[in-house]
Design a protein around this motif. Structure first.
Motif, PDB file in Angstrom:
ATOM      1  N   LEU A 159       0.888  -1.172  -0.107  1.00 59.19           N
ATOM      2  CA  LEU A 159      -0.137   0.053  -0.094  1.00 59.19           C
ATOM      3  C   LEU A 159       0.819   1.369  -0.012  1.00 59.19           C
ATOM      4  CD1 LEU A 159      -2.549  -0.906   2.831  1.00 59.19           C
ATOM      5  CD2 LEU A 159      -2.909  -1.312   0.445  1.00 59.19           C
ATOM      6  N   SER A 160       0.227   2.426  -0.390  1.00 57.47           N
ATOM      7  CA  SER A 160       0.949   3.787  -0.222  1.00 57.47           C
ATOM      8  C   SER A 160       0.995   3.913   1.447  1.00 57.47           C
ATOM      9  CB  SER A 160       0.229   4.658  -0.961  1.00 57.47           C
ATOM     10  OG  SER A 160      -0.943   4.974  -0.425  1.00 57.47           O
ATOM     11  N   GLY A 161       1.708   4.747   1.657  1.00 60.54           N
ATOM     12  CA  GLY A 161       1.999   5.114   3.147  1.00 60.54           C
ATOM     13  C   GLY A 161       0.667   5.954   3.456  1.00 60.54           C
ATOM     14  N   ALA A 162      -0.045   6.791   2.512  1.00 57.26           N
ATOM     15  CA  ALA A 162      -1.389   7.319   2.852  1.00 57.26           C
ATOM     16  C   ALA A 162      -2.370   6.306   2.952  1.00 57.26           C
ATOM     17  CB  ALA A 162      -1.633   8.513   1.748  1.00 57.26           C
ATOM     18  N   GLU A 163      -2.605   5.521   2.214  1.00 55.20           N
ATOM     19  CA  GLU A 163      -3.726   4.444   2.408  1.00 55.20           C
ATOM     20  C   GLU A 163      -3.308   3.782   3.904  1.00 55.20           C
ATOM     21  OE1 GLU A 163      -6.933   1.971   2.264  1.00 55.20           O
ATOM     22  OE2 GLU A 163      -6.415   3.899   1.256  1.00 55.20           O
ATOM     23  N   ALA A 164      -2.115   3.239   3.968  1.00 59.31           N
ATOM     24  CA  ALA A 164      -1.938   2.628   5.317  1.00 59.31           C
ATOM     25  C   ALA A 164      -2.335   3.423   6.437  1.00 59.31           C
ATOM     26  CB  ALA A 164      -0.376   2.156   5.395  1.00 59.31           C
ATOM     27  N   HIS A 165      -1.996   4.773   6.463  1.00 62.48           N
ATOM     28  CA  HIS A 165      -2.187   5.644   7.504  1.00 62.48           C
ATOM     29  C   HIS A 165      -3.792   5.838   7.621  1.00 62.48           C
ATOM     30  CE1 HIS A 165      -2.049   9.373   9.698  1.00 62.48           C
ATOM     31  NE2 HIS A 165      -2.901   9.800   9.163  1.00 62.48           N
ATOM     32  N   ARG A 166      -4.548   6.019   6.578  1.00 64.87           N
ATOM     33  CA  ARG A 166      -6.118   5.874   6.593  1.00 64.87           C
ATOM     34  C   ARG A 166      -6.618   4.832   7.467  1.00 64.87           C
ATOM     35  NH1 ARG A 166      -5.190   8.290   1.274  1.00 64.87           N
ATOM     36  NH2 ARG A 166      -5.614   6.410   0.481  1.00 64.87           N
ATOM     37  N   ARG A 167      -6.072   3.533   7.024  1.00 60.68           N
ATOM     38  CA  ARG A 167      -6.655   2.588   7.691  1.00 60.68           C
ATOM     39  C   ARG A 167      -6.229   2.342   9.269  1.00 60.68           C
ATOM     40  NH1 ARG A 167      -5.670  -2.569   3.359  1.00 60.68           N
ATOM     41  NH2 ARG A 167      -6.414  -1.552   1.498  1.00 60.68           N
ATOM     42  N   ALA A 168      -4.960   2.972   9.519  1.00 55.69           N
ATOM     43  CA  ALA A 168      -4.664   2.870  10.893  1.00 55.69           C
ATOM     44  C   ALA A 168      -5.853   3.874  11.597  1.00 55.69           C
ATOM     45  CB  ALA A 168      -3.323   3.072  10.812  1.00 55.69           C
ATOM     46  N   GLN A 169      -5.737   5.084  10.862  1.00 53.61           N
ATOM     47  CA  GLN A 169      -6.466   6.212  11.472  1.00 53.61           C
ATOM     48  C   GLN A 169      -7.801   5.706  11.735  1.00 53.61           C
ATOM     49  OE1 GLN A 169      -7.028  10.034   9.395  1.00 53.61           O
ATOM     50  NE2 GLN A 169      -5.994  11.002  11.062  1.00 53.61           N
ATOM     51  N   CYS A 170      -8.489   5.009  10.886  1.00 53.74           N
ATOM     52  CA  CYS A 170     -10.028   4.791  10.917  1.00 53.74           C
ATOM     53  C   CYS A 170     -10.061   3.651  12.122  1.00 53.74           C
ATOM     54  CB  CYS A 170     -10.428   4.017   9.951  1.00 53.74           C
ATOM     55  SG  CYS A 170     -10.616   5.079   8.313  1.00 53.74           S
ATOM     56  N   ALA A 171      -9.005   2.835  12.153  1.00 52.03           N
ATOM     57  CA  ALA A 171      -9.169   1.542  13.155  1.00 52.03           C
ATOM     58  C   ALA A 171      -8.901   2.214  14.551  1.00 52.03           C
ATOM     59  CB  ALA A 171      -7.908   0.786  12.989  1.00 52.03           C
ATOM     60  N   ARG A 172      -8.195   3.376  14.812  1.00 54.76           N
ATOM     61  CA  ARG A 172      -8.290   3.853  15.937  1.00 54.76           C
ATOM     62  C   ARG A 172      -9.234   4.574  16.210  1.00 54.76           C
ATOM     63  NH1 ARG A 172      -3.063   5.197  13.979  1.00 54.76           N
ATOM     64  NH2 ARG A 172      -3.763   7.202  13.502  1.00 54.76           N
ATOM     65  N   ALA A 173     -10.044   5.125  15.474  1.00 55.46           N
ATOM     66  CA  ALA A 173     -11.201   5.881  15.672  1.00 55.46           C
ATOM     67  C   ALA A 173     -12.637   4.892  15.855  1.00 55.46           C
ATOM     68  CB  ALA A 173     -11.809   6.666  14.320  1.00 55.46           C
ATOM     69  N   LEU A 174     -12.629   3.869  15.331  1.00 54.95           N
ATOM     70  CA  LEU A 174     -13.637   3.002  15.520  1.00 54.95           C
ATOM     71  C   LEU A 174     -13.432   2.085  17.001  1.00 54.95           C
ATOM     72  CD1 LEU A 174     -14.061   1.326  11.870  1.00 54.95           C
ATOM     73  CD2 LEU A 174     -15.468   3.419  12.858  1.00 54.95           C
ATOM     74  N   ARG A 175     -12.338   2.391  17.317  1.00 54.45           N
ATOM     75  CA  ARG A 175     -12.384   1.496  18.992  1.00 54.45           C
ATOM     76  C   ARG A 175     -13.165   2.073  19.887  1.00 54.45           C
ATOM     77  NH1 ARG A 175      -5.745   2.528  19.154  1.00 54.45           N
ATOM     78  NH2 ARG A 175      -5.120   0.723  17.904  1.00 54.45           N
ATOM     79  N   THR A 176     -13.733   3.381  19.644  1.00 54.26           N
ATOM     80  CA  THR A 176     -14.630   4.118  20.619  1.00 54.26           C
ATOM     81  C   THR A 176     -15.974   4.304  19.814  1.00 54.26           C
ATOM     82  OG1 THR A 176     -13.588   6.277  20.177  1.00 54.26           O
ATOM     83  CG2 THR A 176     -12.694   4.973  21.967  1.00 54.26           C
TER      84      THR A 176
END
Length: 161
Positions: free
Chosen positions: A85-102
């Motif tokens: 993946l691009s760094g931007a796509e990996a970042h988006r997935r990780a950012q979404c994962a963090r947000a969805l925790r709560t």
């Protein structure tokens, strides 16, 4: 009473691959405008559901620290490297994962395909801002409902407000 045996992850992925093979073989050429509309909605719903599984994988790798066992510094780095993946796509997935925790309501709407990755990414960007994170979390049910009913541009403007 019949016992239901849940498939393993590998078995479920194999069934998904077979279903995609079938769909690619059948094709997606619409026969009418109504058919085109139906295909758009049906395929988008399934793509959203798949995207939610991809984001959940990042969350599970992060939660279990499996990435460290493989020599990666984070789930984001591991997924970026192995999925190419691009760094931007990996970042988006990780950012979404963090947000969805709560944000269980947003997570459920995403998993069901009622809201898309673009909407979840927009919520996650707002959630990443520490100044408004509490407000985003407090209003997550509203965000989920608005994401389900509004076109993206209107939803984006709502999140900005």
């Amino acid at each position: 009473m019949e016992t239901v045996v849940e498939p393993t992850t590998a078995e479920a992925i194999e069934r998904l691959a077979v279903a995609l093979d079938d769909l690619q073989h059948a094709g997606v050429t619409p026969t009418s405008a109504d058919d085109a509309r139906g295909l758009i909605v049906a395929l988008e719903t399934q793509a959203r559901r798949m995207r939610s599984v991809q984001v959940d994988l990042v969350e599970q790798i992060d939660r279990t620290a499996t990435c460290v066992l493989d020599g990666h510094t984070s789930a984001k780095v591991m997924v970026r490297h192995l999925a190419q993946l691009s760094g931007a796509e990996a970042h988006r997935r990780a950012q979404c994962a963090r947000a969805l925790r709560t944000m269980p309501t947003v997570k459920a709407s995403f998993a069901s395909g009622r809201i898309g990755g673009c909407q979840v990414e927009r919520i996650a960007r707002a959630h990443a801002n520490p100044r408004v994170r509490d407000a985003v979390e407090a209003n997550e049910e509203s965000f989920a409902a608005e994401a389900e009913t509004n076109e993206y541009l209107a939803f984006d403007a709502l999140v900005d407000d």
